[in-house]
Every structure is written in C-alpha cells, then in structure tokens.
Motif scaffolding. Structure first.
Motif, PDB file in Angstrom:
ATOM      1  N   VAL A  64       5.260  -9.558  -6.169  1.00  0.00           N
ATOM      2  CA  VAL A  64       4.266  -9.046  -7.123  1.00  0.00           C
ATOM      3  C   VAL A  64       2.905  -8.893  -6.442  1.00  0.00           C
ATOM      4  O   VAL A  64       2.207  -7.891  -6.632  1.00  0.00           O
ATOM      5  CB  VAL A  64       4.186  -9.956  -8.377  1.00  0.00           C
ATOM      6  CG1 VAL A  64       3.044  -9.546  -9.284  1.00  0.00           C
ATOM      7  CG2 VAL A  64       5.493  -9.902  -9.148  1.00  0.00           C
ATOM      8  N   LEU A  67       2.924  -5.804  -4.349  1.00  0.00           N
ATOM      9  CA  LEU A  67       2.787  -4.610  -5.192  1.00  0.00           C
ATOM     10  C   LEU A  67       1.331  -4.416  -5.611  1.00  0.00           C
ATOM     11  O   LEU A  67       0.808  -3.300  -5.601  1.00  0.00           O
ATOM     12  CB  LEU A  67       3.661  -4.735  -6.450  1.00  0.00           C
ATOM     13  CG  LEU A  67       5.176  -4.615  -6.257  1.00  0.00           C
ATOM     14  CD1 LEU A  67       5.896  -4.928  -7.569  1.00  0.00           C
ATOM     15  CD2 LEU A  67       5.566  -3.225  -5.773  1.00  0.00           C
ATOM     16  N   ALA A  68       0.674  -5.521  -5.953  1.00  0.00           N
ATOM     17  CA  ALA A  68      -0.705  -5.425  -6.450  1.00  0.00           C
ATOM     18  C   ALA A  68      -1.669  -5.041  -5.335  1.00  0.00           C
ATOM     19  O   ALA A  68      -2.541  -4.203  -5.515  1.00  0.00           O
ATOM     20  CB  ALA A  68      -1.119  -6.765  -7.063  1.00  0.00           C
ATOM     21  N   GLN A  71      -0.018  -1.560  -2.969  1.00  0.00           N
ATOM     22  CA  GLN A  71       0.347  -0.312  -3.627  1.00  0.00           C
ATOM     23  C   GLN A  71       1.302   0.538  -2.786  1.00  0.00           C
ATOM     24  O   GLN A  71       0.986   1.669  -2.424  1.00  0.00           O
ATOM     25  CB  GLN A  71      -0.933   0.455  -3.963  1.00  0.00           C
ATOM     26  CG  GLN A  71      -1.869  -0.483  -4.740  1.00  0.00           C
ATOM     27  CD  GLN A  71      -3.164   0.156  -5.149  1.00  0.00           C
ATOM     28  OE1 GLN A  71      -3.653   1.048  -4.490  1.00  0.00           O
ATOM     29  NE2 GLN A  71      -3.709  -0.306  -6.257  1.00  0.00           N
ATOM     30  N   PRO A  72       2.440  -0.032  -2.479  1.00  0.00           N
ATOM     31  CA  PRO A  72       3.382   0.663  -1.596  1.00  0.00           C
ATOM     32  C   PRO A  72       4.038   1.853  -2.297  1.00  0.00           C
ATOM     33  O   PRO A  72       4.062   1.917  -3.527  1.00  0.00           O
ATOM     34  CB  PRO A  72       4.433  -0.413  -1.322  1.00  0.00           C
ATOM     35  CG  PRO A  72       4.413  -1.257  -2.551  1.00  0.00           C
ATOM     36  CD  PRO A  72       3.005  -1.274  -3.021  1.00  0.00           C
ATOM     37  N   VAL A  73       4.540   2.766  -1.498  1.00  0.00           N
ATOM     38  CA  VAL A  73       5.307   3.890  -2.050  1.00  0.00           C
ATOM     39  C   VAL A  73       6.636   4.004  -1.296  1.00  0.00           C
ATOM     40  O   VAL A  73       6.867   3.310  -0.317  1.00  0.00           O
ATOM     41  CB  VAL A  73       4.536   5.233  -1.940  1.00  0.00           C
ATOM     42  CG1 VAL A  73       3.327   5.236  -2.868  1.00  0.00           C
ATOM     43  CG2 VAL A  73       4.129   5.491  -0.500  1.00  0.00           C
ATOM     44  N   LEU A  77       8.180   0.548  -1.371  1.00  0.00           N
ATOM     45  CA  LEU A  77       8.241   0.207  -2.793  1.00  0.00           C
ATOM     46  C   LEU A  77       9.661  -0.220  -3.158  1.00  0.00           C
ATOM     47  O   LEU A  77       9.882  -1.239  -3.825  1.00  0.00           O
ATOM     48  CB  LEU A  77       7.796   1.407  -3.633  1.00  0.00           C
ATOM     49  CG  LEU A  77       7.928   1.259  -5.152  1.00  0.00           C
ATOM     50  CD1 LEU A  77       7.127   0.077  -5.677  1.00  0.00           C
ATOM     51  CD2 LEU A  77       7.484   2.543  -5.845  1.00  0.00           C
TER      52      LEU A  77
END
Lengths: 220, 220
Positions: A64, A67-68, A71-73, A77
C-alpha cells in the motif's frame, strides 16, 4: 528515488517468498505432527503461525505504501497488486497448516489416522511441501512457465484427495470421528495446494498481464 | 476528471455489493437445494456462479485501472485496495455456495442430511443469508460500526457449527458418508460467514485506516 523503489519492490517479493517457504515448512511440520502424534510439533506450528501472519500483514502495508508513494503503472502496478493478493493466499496456507496441527493436538495422544490411510497423508504432505517450494521459487524467479505448471502439481494432490474419499466412503470400519477427521484433513491439504496454484496464477498475471482462468471448483 | 473517478469508485463499490448480494442469494438457494433435495436449484447455483465470478473479476480490473489512471492516495487508495481484497472474498463466498449445491446434486435424489440435523442447517442457511445481507449493506453504506458487528453475527454461525460437530461425533447412527457430508457442509457455512466478517473488517480498514485483528482460526 526509483532505485530505492525497485529495492523495496524486490524486497517485498522476497518477503512473500519467505512467507511462502514458512507456510510450506508449517505444513511439513503439521504432517509430521499428524503422522507421529507429536504434540510439541503441533504446538510449534500453531504458535509459529504468528510469523507468517506478521510477514503477510507487513507485506500488505508495504504494498500500500508503494502504491501511495510511487504511483506505479503497467508491470509494476501489476506486481504490487499481485503482492496484495499473494499475501492473503500465503497467510491462508499457513492457516491451513494450523488446522492440520489443531486436529493432531485435539486427538493427542491418540493417532488421528487409521493405519491404512497414513501413506496417503504422508504423500499429501510431500506434495504440499513440493508445491509450496515450487511456489516460493516462482515468487523469487518470476518464471511464468513454472508458475503455470503449478496447476499440474496440483493434479497430484487432487488424485490423492479423490483416493482418500473413495477409501472413506467405500468401506470404512474406523468410525465416524476418524472419517470426519480424515475428510477435513484431506480438504485442508487440497486447499493448501489450491492456494499455491493461485500464487502461480498471479505470477503469470504479473509477467504477462493476463490472468489465467480460475481453477475449477472441486466437486467435493 | 475527478468526478468521473469518484463515480467509478462509487460504482465499483456498488458492483461489489451486488456480487455480495448474489453470493448470499446463492447460499440461500444452495440451502434450499440441500434441504429439499432440489436438483434444479442446485444446478442453478452452480451455473449462476459464473456471474459472481465475472463481477468479481471485473471489479478487480476496474480497481487496477483506477490505481493506474488516478494514482489515488490516503482514503481513496485504501478504498481501492479494499475492493481488490473484497472481490476475492465475495468470489469465494459464491464458491462455497457452489460446494453446498454440488453435495446436494451428488446425493440427489436422496436427501443429504439425516432428519435430526436438518433444523441446524436451516438455521445455518438463515444466518448465512443474514450475514451476507448485512455485509452487502455495509459495502453500500460504508458503516464501520455495523462492519465491526459482523463478527458478532459470525458467533451465531460458530455456535451452530459446534453443535453440529457435537451431534456428529457424539452419537451418530447415520453412517460415515452422512457424517462426512454434514461435517464438510458445516465447514462451508462457517467459511462463508468468515468471509462476510472479512468484508466488515475491510470496510473498517477503509474508513479508519486500521485493520482490526484477524479472526481466530477456528479449532476444527
């Protein structure tokens, strides 16, 4: 910055692999507790589950945070989303080892299993250990091909499970309690293998971006 | 842009609530199939699971897209991570209803359950329906207090489960197959309730940012 991120992602994968290894070890010990009516081993599995649960929960927090903050893609992600799901699967594998250990503890000092089905459970324990070791290796290598093959390993477990049910339902002179114990235990091993297959499925998703179809829900 | 995002997040929650409602309905139908040896109802539960699985899988894809495109933080990030986990729980609840339906189908036209334990299963079916309806409402309302209370509902299921095992292991003149069926069925209902509790736990996490402690692994 990105380097620290990749290090974190890498160490998250390693943590999950470690937890998967611990879950496999827990099931191997639970099998020993079951076959040898070894109370200390059963207690050990139950107590040590805390570690698997802690690693799993920490992995979720790390995922988490990643992710915060990052900000992966795309692939990254997917990798982190996979880790979130994997943490649950691994925790559950450890939980299933605890179920096995608790039945061994509950029946102690009596052996849980009648003699004729002990080899079946020894074999289920072996397959559980094998499948979790493979799942752990797949988590470390990210090898989608081996990840997809976990389903074939699982077939061995399903066969053993089917043979067990045949024995219980066909001619079973050992009473209802032993039958119920054996049936539930068989189910715990089968579910353990299912979660290992799910790990392989997630790694395939991570690498290819496509989630293989879910397993057939077993008949029993 | 942000408005479309909030709409998507909102509709993701609604989709999951719908899937949870479907899983509850599936378990209610599976209970009917079990108690009334109703083959058509059993087949319906098995076939209709596709819809729950599809909603669950679509919810996961939506959640991943939202993470990729919107790079959410704080509460919104937590909400989406919760949705990922919830999708698995709800899919599994549907899977457990399928397990119940498959046992009803396998024994058809014979009734699976001996007369004296039918009321216990009617009651387990009622609790399963109640707990999944509450979980669905919690998903729609985001009410952390009701979410936390799901655990208490679950206690009712655990009591029923314990009473069932007492009956099976105490004095059971119905043979091993009926005993094994009843024990496995009892476990399916208990696990169903566990997943509903997990939904409540996730909603609490979403609202408060703190994940309540996991449930005790049940003794059996």
């Amino acid at each position: 910055m990105r380097n620290i991120y990749h290090e974190q992602l890498d160490s998250l994968g390693k943590e999950l692999a470690r937890a998967c290894g611990l879950a496999g070890r827990a099931m191997a010990r639970a099998t020993r507790a079951l076959l040898e009516a070894d109370l200390a081993e059963a207690e050990g599995v139950i107590t040590d589950h805390r570690e698997i649960a802690a690693v799993s929960s920490r992995a979720e927090s790390t995922a988490v945070s990643l992710l915060a903050l990052q900000q992966p893609v795309a692939g990254e992600l997917r990798a982190i989303v996979s880790c979130l799901k994997l943490a649950s699967d691994i925790d559950r594998m450890g939980g299933l080892a605890v179920h096995v250990a608790k039945i061994a503890r509950r029946r102690h000092p009596r052996p849980v299993l009648p003699e004729p089905i002990r080899p079946l459970f020894a074999e289920m324990g072996r397959v559980a250990e094998e499948i979790s070791t493979t799942a752990r290796d797949v988590l470390l290598s990210g090898d989608a091909e081996t990840g997809a093959q976990l389903r074939q390993h699982d077939d061995a477990m399903d066969d053993l499970h089917d043979r067990l049910y045949e024995q219980i339902l066909d001619d079973w002179p050992y009473g209802v309690q032993a039958g119920v114990d054996a049936a539930l235990l068989g189910r715990f091993y089968e579910r353990f293998a299912d979660h290992a297959v799910e790990i392989g499925r997630r790694v395939v998703f991570e690498v290819t971006g496509t989630l293989p179809p879910e397993q057939e829900v077993s008949t029993y």
